[in-house]
Design a protein around this motif. Structure first.
Motif, PDB file in Angstrom:
ATOM      1  N   SER A  17      36.701  36.875  60.625  1.00  0.00           N
ATOM      2  CA  SER A  17      36.246  37.443  59.421  1.00  0.00           C
ATOM      3  C   SER A  17      36.634  38.558  58.997  1.00  0.00           C
ATOM      4  O   SER A  17      36.559  39.597  59.921  1.00  0.00           O
ATOM      5  N   LEU A  18      36.672  39.180  57.650  1.00  0.00           N
ATOM      6  CA  LEU A  18      36.676  40.258  57.191  1.00  0.00           C
ATOM      7  C   LEU A  18      35.863  40.397  56.073  1.00  0.00           C
ATOM      8  O   LEU A  18      35.881  39.547  55.210  1.00  0.00           O
ATOM      9  N   ARG A  19      35.448  41.730  55.686  1.00  0.00           N
ATOM     10  CA  ARG A  19      34.958  41.976  54.263  1.00  0.00           C
ATOM     11  C   ARG A  19      35.710  43.122  53.682  1.00  0.00           C
ATOM     12  O   ARG A  19      35.888  44.176  54.025  1.00  0.00           O
ATOM     13  N   LEU A  20      36.234  42.854  52.362  1.00  0.00           N
ATOM     14  CA  LEU A  20      36.892  43.806  51.843  1.00  0.00           C
ATOM     15  C   LEU A  20      36.020  44.286  50.616  1.00  0.00           C
ATOM     16  O   LEU A  20      35.090  43.533  50.098  1.00  0.00           O
ATOM     17  N   SER A  21      36.220  45.731  50.271  1.00  0.00           N
ATOM     18  CA  SER A  21      35.455  46.424  49.250  1.00  0.00           C
ATOM     19  C   SER A  21      36.375  46.863  48.297  1.00  0.00           C
ATOM     20  O   SER A  21      37.626  47.367  48.643  1.00  0.00           O
ATOM     21  N   CYS A  22      35.825  47.014  47.055  1.00  0.00           N
ATOM     22  CA  CYS A  22      36.643  47.756  45.947  1.00  0.00           C
ATOM     23  C   CYS A  22      35.674  48.359  45.081  1.00  0.00           C
ATOM     24  O   CYS A  22      34.614  47.743  44.408  1.00  0.00           O
ATOM     25  N   ALA A  23      35.700  49.656  45.189  1.00  0.00           N
ATOM     26  CA  ALA A  23      35.182  50.510  44.052  1.00  0.00           C
ATOM     27  C   ALA A  23      35.952  51.032  43.127  1.00  0.00           C
ATOM     28  O   ALA A  23      37.002  51.764  43.102  1.00  0.00           O
ATOM     29  N   ALA A  24      35.303  51.004  41.947  1.00  0.00           N
ATOM     30  CA  ALA A  24      35.785  51.474  40.584  1.00  0.00           C
ATOM     31  C   ALA A  24      35.097  52.875  40.147  1.00  0.00           C
ATOM     32  O   ALA A  24      33.746  52.874  40.405  1.00  0.00           O
ATOM     33  N   SER A  25      35.786  53.762  39.716  1.00  0.00           N
ATOM     34  CA  SER A  25      34.995  55.004  39.234  1.00  0.00           C
ATOM     35  C   SER A  25      35.874  55.612  38.119  1.00  0.00           C
ATOM     36  O   SER A  25      36.882  55.326  37.809  1.00  0.00           O
ATOM     37  N   GLY A  26      35.192  56.587  37.510  1.00  0.00           N
ATOM     38  CA  GLY A  26      35.866  57.260  36.361  1.00  0.00           C
ATOM     39  C   GLY A  26      35.181  56.844  35.102  1.00  0.00           C
ATOM     40  O   GLY A  26      33.894  56.696  34.917  1.00  0.00           O
ATOM     41  N   SER A  27      35.895  56.921  34.065  1.00  0.00           N
ATOM     42  CA  SER A  27      35.237  56.801  32.735  1.00  0.00           C
ATOM     43  C   SER A  27      35.085  55.182  32.300  1.00  0.00           C
ATOM     44  O   SER A  27      35.916  54.759  31.532  1.00  0.00           O
ATOM     45  N   ILE A  28      33.979  54.874  32.916  1.00  0.00           N
ATOM     46  CA  ILE A  28      33.376  53.605  32.660  1.00  0.00           C
ATOM     47  C   ILE A  28      32.355  52.969  32.135  1.00  0.00           C
ATOM     48  O   ILE A  28      31.414  53.792  32.511  1.00  0.00           O
ATOM     49  N   PHE A  29      32.263  52.643  30.880  1.00  0.00           N
ATOM     50  CA  PHE A  29      31.027  52.194  30.397  1.00  0.00           C
ATOM     51  C   PHE A  29      30.351  50.908  30.679  1.00  0.00           C
ATOM     52  O   PHE A  29      29.187  50.760  30.998  1.00  0.00           O
ATOM     53  N   SER A  30      31.285  49.968  30.812  1.00  0.00           N
ATOM     54  CA  SER A  30      30.859  48.563  31.261  1.00  0.00           C
ATOM     55  C   SER A  30      32.031  47.875  31.934  1.00  0.00           C
ATOM     56  O   SER A  30      33.088  47.830  31.367  1.00  0.00           O
ATOM     57  N   ILE A  31      31.675  47.178  33.200  1.00  0.00           N
ATOM     58  CA  ILE A  31      32.566  46.543  33.882  1.00  0.00           C
ATOM     59  C   ILE A  31      32.454  45.226  33.365  1.00  0.00           C
ATOM     60  O   ILE A  31      31.332  44.473  33.744  1.00  0.00           O
ATOM     61  N   ASN A  32      33.294  44.354  33.175  1.00  0.00           N
ATOM     62  CA  ASN A  32      33.429  42.961  32.638  1.00  0.00           C
ATOM     63  C   ASN A  32      33.648  42.130  33.892  1.00  0.00           C
ATOM     64  O   ASN A  32      33.100  41.586  34.828  1.00  0.00           O
ATOM     65  N   VAL A  33      34.987  41.814  34.143  1.00  0.00           N
ATOM     66  CA  VAL A  33      35.335  40.907  34.856  1.00  0.00           C
ATOM     67  C   VAL A  33      36.004  41.844  36.304  1.00  0.00           C
ATOM     68  O   VAL A  33      36.739  42.722  35.966  1.00  0.00           O
ATOM     69  N   MET A  34      35.647  41.485  37.410  1.00  0.00           N
ATOM     70  CA  MET A  34      36.187  42.151  38.616  1.00  0.00           C
ATOM     71  C   MET A  34      36.757  40.952  39.585  1.00  0.00           C
ATOM     72  O   MET A  34      36.071  39.960  39.472  1.00  0.00           O
ATOM     73  N   GLY A  35      38.149  41.016  40.044  1.00  0.00           N
ATOM     74  CA  GLY A  35      38.716  40.099  40.801  1.00  0.00           C
ATOM     75  C   GLY A  35      39.505  40.778  41.896  1.00  0.00           C
ATOM     76  O   GLY A  35      39.763  41.772  42.208  1.00  0.00           O
ATOM     77  N   TRP A  36      39.790  39.822  42.761  1.00  0.00           N
ATOM     78  CA  TRP A  36      40.842  40.031  43.979  1.00  0.00           C
ATOM     79  C   TRP A  36      42.026  39.199  43.742  1.00  0.00           C
ATOM     80  O   TRP A  36      41.861  37.927  43.371  1.00  0.00           O
ATOM     81  N   TYR A  37      43.018  39.555  43.849  1.00  0.00           N
ATOM     82  CA  TYR A  37      44.285  38.956  44.121  1.00  0.00           C
ATOM     83  C   TYR A  37      45.078  39.228  45.172  1.00  0.00           C
ATOM     84  O   TYR A  37      44.794  40.322  45.804  1.00  0.00           O
TER      85      TYR A  37
END
Length: 119
Positions: A17-37
């Motif tokens: 098993s593994l757990r991936l993380s993804c953090a978004a930062s900066g000029s964000i008002f609202s995050i809609n969809v987040m995804g992994w490819y």
């Protein structure tokens, strides 16, 4: 400007098993969809999983039942819990964030994190 940074990749044995993380930062008002490819050598980038702001999820058939996507909106972070990993899961995993700020929609990608499944 929106920055997207993935972490958590590595080398794991088949069945692990593994757990991936993804953090978004900066000029964000609202995050809609987040995804992994993911993109394996010699292959096109493919969808792994997505999660909407409301929590609706979508998975590719190849990972359904083994991977779980989740998000923490307080941290602007999306996770991918990967279980029962197979050698064919080996790829660079990319995070994708669709956000809105001041009425403008943005699509941002991270640089990717390598996942290698091998004994």
């Amino acid at each position: 400007q929106v920055q997207v940074v993935e972490s958590g990749g590595g080398l794991v044995q088949p069945g692990g098993s593994l757990r991936l993380s993804c953090a978004a930062s900066g000029s964000i008002f609202s995050i809609n969809v987040m995804g992994w490819y993911r993109q394996a050598p010699g292959k096109e980038r493919e969808l792994v999983a997505t999660i909407t702001k409301g929590g609706s999820t979508n998975y590719s058939d190849s990972v359904k039942g083994r991977f779980t996507i989740s998000r923490d909106d307080a941290k602007n972070t999306v996770y991918l819990e990967m279980n029962s990993l197979k050698p064919e899961d080996t790829a660079v995993y990319y995070c994708n964030v669709r956000s809105t700020n001041l009425g403008v929609n943005y699509l941002n990608w991270g640089r990717g994190t390598q996942v290698t499944v091998s004994s």
